[in-house]
Design an enzyme around this catalytic site. Sequence first.
Site, mmCIF file in Angstrom:
data_model
loop_
_atom_site.group_PDB
_atom_site.id
_atom_site.type_symbol
_atom_site.label_atom_id
_atom_site.label_comp_id
_atom_site.label_asym_id
_atom_site.label_seq_id
_atom_site.Cartn_x
_atom_site.Cartn_y
_atom_site.Cartn_z
ATOM 1 N N GLY A 261 2.491 2.109 10.775
ATOM 2 C CA GLY A 261 3.453 3.201 10.644
ATOM 3 C C GLY A 261 4.197 3.543 11.922
ATOM 4 O O GLY A 261 4.907 4.544 11.979
ATOM 5 N N GLU B 252 -6.579 4.500 7.970
ATOM 6 C CA GLU B 252 -6.465 5.951 7.724
ATOM 7 C C GLU B 252 -7.758 6.516 7.138
ATOM 8 O O GLU B 252 -8.111 7.666 7.392
ATOM 9 C CB GLU B 252 -5.251 6.220 6.816
ATOM 10 N N LYS C 176 0.063 4.313 -0.266
ATOM 11 C CA LYS C 176 -0.570 5.499 0.353
ATOM 12 C C LYS C 176 -0.342 6.734 -0.535
ATOM 13 O O LYS C 176 -0.303 6.607 -1.754
ATOM 14 C CB LYS C 176 -0.051 5.691 1.777
ATOM 15 N N HIS D 276 -9.573 1.075 5.193
ATOM 16 C CA HIS D 276 -8.220 1.165 5.756
ATOM 17 C C HIS D 276 -8.264 2.093 6.974
ATOM 18 O O HIS D 276 -9.024 3.070 6.999
ATOM 19 C CB HIS D 276 -7.240 1.702 4.708
ATOM 20 N N GLU E 40 -5.377 -5.016 10.804
ATOM 21 C CA GLU E 40 -4.336 -4.004 10.958
ATOM 22 C C GLU E 40 -4.596 -3.205 12.236
ATOM 23 O O GLU E 40 -5.380 -2.240 12.219
ATOM 24 C CB GLU E 40 -4.341 -3.048 9.773
ATOM 25 N N SER F 263 3.440 -2.240 10.400
ATOM 26 C CA SER F 263 4.891 -2.286 10.624
ATOM 27 C C SER F 263 5.520 -3.628 10.234
ATOM 28 O O SER F 263 6.450 -4.112 10.874
ATOM 29 C CB SER F 263 5.223 -1.936 12.075
ATOM 30 N N ASN G 208 0.864 -1.187 0.000
ATOM 31 C CA ASN G 208 0.000 0.000 0.000
ATOM 32 C C ASN G 208 0.898 1.233 0.000
ATOM 33 O O ASN G 208 1.529 1.544 1.006
ATOM 34 C CB ASN G 208 -0.890 -0.050 1.251
HETATM 35 P P1 PGA Z 1 2.841 0.196 7.675
HETATM 36 O O1 PGA Z 1 1.383 0.420 7.053
HETATM 37 O O2 PGA Z 1 3.387 -1.063 7.065
HETATM 38 O O3 PGA Z 1 3.620 1.419 7.284
HETATM 39 O O4 PGA Z 1 2.686 0.061 9.140
HETATM 40 C C1 PGA Z 1 0.503 -0.653 6.861
HETATM 41 C C2 PGA Z 1 -0.777 -0.165 6.252
HETATM 42 O O5 PGA Z 1 -1.210 0.948 6.557
HETATM 43 O O6 PGA Z 1 -1.400 -0.876 5.450
#
Ligand code: PGA
Length: 246
Positions: free
Chosen positions: A174, A99, A14, A97, A168, A213, A12
Amino acid sequence: MSTERTPLIAGNWKMNGSRAEACTWAEAAVQAAAGASNDVAVFPSHPWLAKVAGILAESRVDLGGQACAAEPKGAFTGAVSAAMLAETGCRFVLCGHSERRHVFGETDEYVGASLAQALEAGLEPILCVGETSEERAAGRTQEVILRQLDAGMAHLRGASDPLVIAYEPVWAIGSGQAASPAEAAEAHGWLRARVAETDAERAEGVRILYGGSVNPDNIGRFLEVPDVDGALIGGAALDPNKFGAM
Ligand code: PGA
């Protein structure tokens, strides 16, 4: 990881990358996937989808959108419909997701409606669920992720509708602080058991990805967990060497 479920490694991106970077990342993913036995998908920003679709053509890498609207069309400035993603060559779309839920305020209802749109357009929704750190601390993880799962699955039209689930935890995204494999195992077990309550066959086959992560050092530990069928990767997917290694 079950032998019957082909693991899916999804990147992803983003809101990252210039067009040139998106091309570089896509080309690297194509190369890395050529020799892999798992499925691979990338989720570029919407403006780069068409360009990346051309690079992925004839490759083993699938294309996905990061979100789609809860309505098929109309006066929704800035939104992108599921049909537009499908016509651009997407196979997948992320629904809900973290976010989208926590930064853009998408509710369970909105996420469910966007999942319905995805199915209507012939896309495979990847329904993302996950608890915040406060919810985990309050012992509400199971309640929250099953509520999110139910709200999405309510929009499946039948047993043949495709579905991928991504667990997640919000606090792991992140943050550099991934869940432990034991925490992932517990959550994935709850999710699969919930699916089994309504559709035992789907529960056997549904891929449940872990995200938050994930990196080349820890991915192996997650994929050893029987109920973890792949990974949804953010930050580490922006480094072609790291994504290729995973
Ligand atoms: P990340 O994000 O690997 O940077 O933690 C995962 C995601 O948001 O799908």
